[in-house]
Design an enzyme around this catalytic site. Structure first.
Site, short mmCIF file in Angstrom:
data_model
loop_
_atom_site.label_atom_id
_atom_site.label_comp_id
_atom_site.label_asym_id
_atom_site.label_seq_id
_atom_site.Cartn_x
_atom_site.Cartn_y
_atom_site.Cartn_z
N HIS A 1 0.68 -1.80 0.46
CA HIS A 1 -0.34 -0.16 0.00
C HIS A 1 0.87 1.08 -0.39
O HIS A 1 0.35 1.77 0.63
CB HIS A 1 -1.13 -0.08 1.04
N TYR B 1 1.45 -5.43 11.29
CA TYR B 1 1.08 -3.67 10.81
C TYR B 1 1.23 -2.92 11.78
O TYR B 1 2.36 -2.04 11.77
CB TYR B 1 -0.83 -3.42 10.99
#
EC number: 1.11.-.-
Length: 478
Positions: free
Chosen positions: A54, A343
């Protein structure tokens, strides 16, 4: 004449201090201009590592408003009370390629929302499809690498993708969807996004429901008629520009928040595993043999303000599915469990150990609580086979998607998907192409035949001596 106040006003320099700026750079004993040294030091360090996935993205601010009473299934403070509003920031992104890649690449698209609730930050980390390529987190690095650039040529190489897909049939469902027009036709304003995972919404008495929630664009499905975006093909930032300019002129994009609910006692009866991220919660389209899990609208997200500084307000944003608030808990989904580690770990590498102290993360109220409801026993247990093993559902969901396309969209929509697949398969060596056909034979004999005929026709055309597209030395390899 005495100097005036303006003459005495110090200048802010790159050290962060207010003092006059000197211009001398060196003396006989070496450098002495600390401001030049500081400017160079800052320049050398002003970039941070880009996101592992991303990387290409944009963002905007907005607010979320509760539009329906869902207190019968929810005890989350942010969602209690019709009309209650919560400020938020949203980031849109592509997935696999680097920061300078095109918005329109055939790729998954991300939409992450950080809600600044009174009980801390709550992150919705979503994709534009309600399912994924894998259900075993150990496969994630290989899956991402298979969709990136060839390590030798630095070119996109579909052979790497097909090598992965044929060895991991759970990826077939997502692969078909990605190669349809759903894989390319979008703008950020018309993008719908799905958390994909099952979460638990927990009530004060300890009971809970499995839920899947998503944001449906109020502008309707992306290009319902199957048309492509009317954009400049030479502009890699067309979706970013479209979002920014729309907000600037007051044309605020909005999304309706929906939730699907499954009682844990009913989960084993659904005919598929709700913890398997390669499958979606059926909204009534397909698979036709499985129960429909209806959605329930409960809120509206509106983006109404652009950022002022992209680097500090978007590039430094840090999302994680582990950022939860009291009343919501993760399920046993293995991919979700892995993401809750990966994450924050990626953010510690990318932003540093103090990334939680960034201004966008600060709240007047503390983000750590002991308010979460507790429960001691399961009302029902969702069990799974070994996550790495193929299952008939891996082929069933892909088969049903292929078969429903003419009804769900159009025959032309299905035909374009087959054409896109053929173009992607054809550059591969014969052994890999055969493996692809054999894999799709387990999905649909008709689809396998169409892929074989279409891809081999492309191969034959390129092999002609007079073909302008005849393969040259250095063609795509496995």
């Amino acid at each position: 004449m005495a100097p005036n106040a303006a003459d005495k006003c110090p200048v802010m320099n790159n050290t962060g201090e207010k003092c006059p700026v000197m211009s001398s750079s060196t003396q006989s004993r070496g450098p002495r201009d600390i401001y030049t040294l500081e400017a160079l030091s800052h320049f050398n360090r002003e970039k941070i590592p880009e996101r592992a996935v991303h990387a290409k993205g944009t963002g905007a601010y907005g607010e979320f408003e509760v539009t329906a009473d869902i207190s019968d299934i929810c005890n989350i403070d942010m969602l209690l009370g019709v009309g209650k509003k919560t400020q938020c920031v949203t980031r849109f992104s592509t997935t696999g390629l680097e920061r300078g890649s095109s918005d329109g690449v055939r790729d998954l698209k991300g939409m992450a929302v950080k809600f600044f609730t009174e009980q801390g930050d709550w992150d919705w980390v979503s994709l534009n499809f309600p399912f994924f390529f894998i259900r075993d987190p150990a496969k994630f690095p290989d899956m991402i690498h298979s969709q990136r650039r060839d390590p030798q040529t630095n070119l996109l190489n579909p052979n790497m993708t097909w090598d992965f897909v044929t060895k991991n049939p759970e990826a077939l469902h997502m692969t078909l969807l990605q190669h349809s027009d759903f894989g390319t036709m979008f703008t950020w304003r018309t993008l719908s996004s799905y958390v994909g995972h099952a979460f638990k919404w927990v009530m004060p008495d300890g009971s809970f429901k499995y839920v899947h929630f998503f944001l449906a664009s109020d502008r309707g499905p992306n290009f319902t008629d199957g048309s492509t975006a009317k954009v400049d093909p030479n502009d890699p930032d067309f979706a970013t520009k479209d979002l920014f300019e729309a907000i600037e002129r007051g044309d605020y994009p909005s999304w309706t928040a929906n939730v699907q609910v499954v009682d844990p006692k009913d989960a084993p009866k659904l005919g598929f595993n709700i913890l398997d991220l390669t499958k979606h919660w059926n909204l009534g389209t397909y698979p036709k043999g499985l129960d429909t899990i209806p959605s329930r609208p409960f809120g509206k997200l509106t983006l109404n303000r652009n950022v002022k500084d992209y680097f500090s307000e978007v590039e430094k944003l840090a999302f994680s599915p582990s950022n939860l608030v009291p009343g919501v808990e993760p399920s046993e989904d293995p991919i979700l469990q892995a993401r809750m580690f990966a994450y924050p770990d990626a953010q510690r590498y990318r932003l540093g150990i103090d990334h939680l102290k960034a201004p966008l993360r600060r709240k007047e109220t503390a983000c750590q609580h002991d308010l979460g409801p507790e429960f001691e026993k399961w009302l029902s247990q969702v069990t799974s086979e070994a996550w790495s093993h193929p299952h008939e559902d891996d082929y069933k969901f892909a088969r049903e998607y292929y078969e429903v396309l003419p009804e769900f969209r159009s025959q032309e929509f299905q035909d374009r998907m087959v054409e896109n697949l053929c173009k992607s398969i054809a550059p591969g060596p014969e052994e890999l192409r055969k493996r692809v056909y054999d894999t799709f034979e387990l999905v649909s004999s008709e689809l396998a035949r169409r892929l074989r005929e279409g891809a081999e026709a492309i191969v034959a055309e390129k092999a002609r001596p007079d073909s302008p597209s005849r393969a040259q030395p250095g063609q795509l390899r496995l």
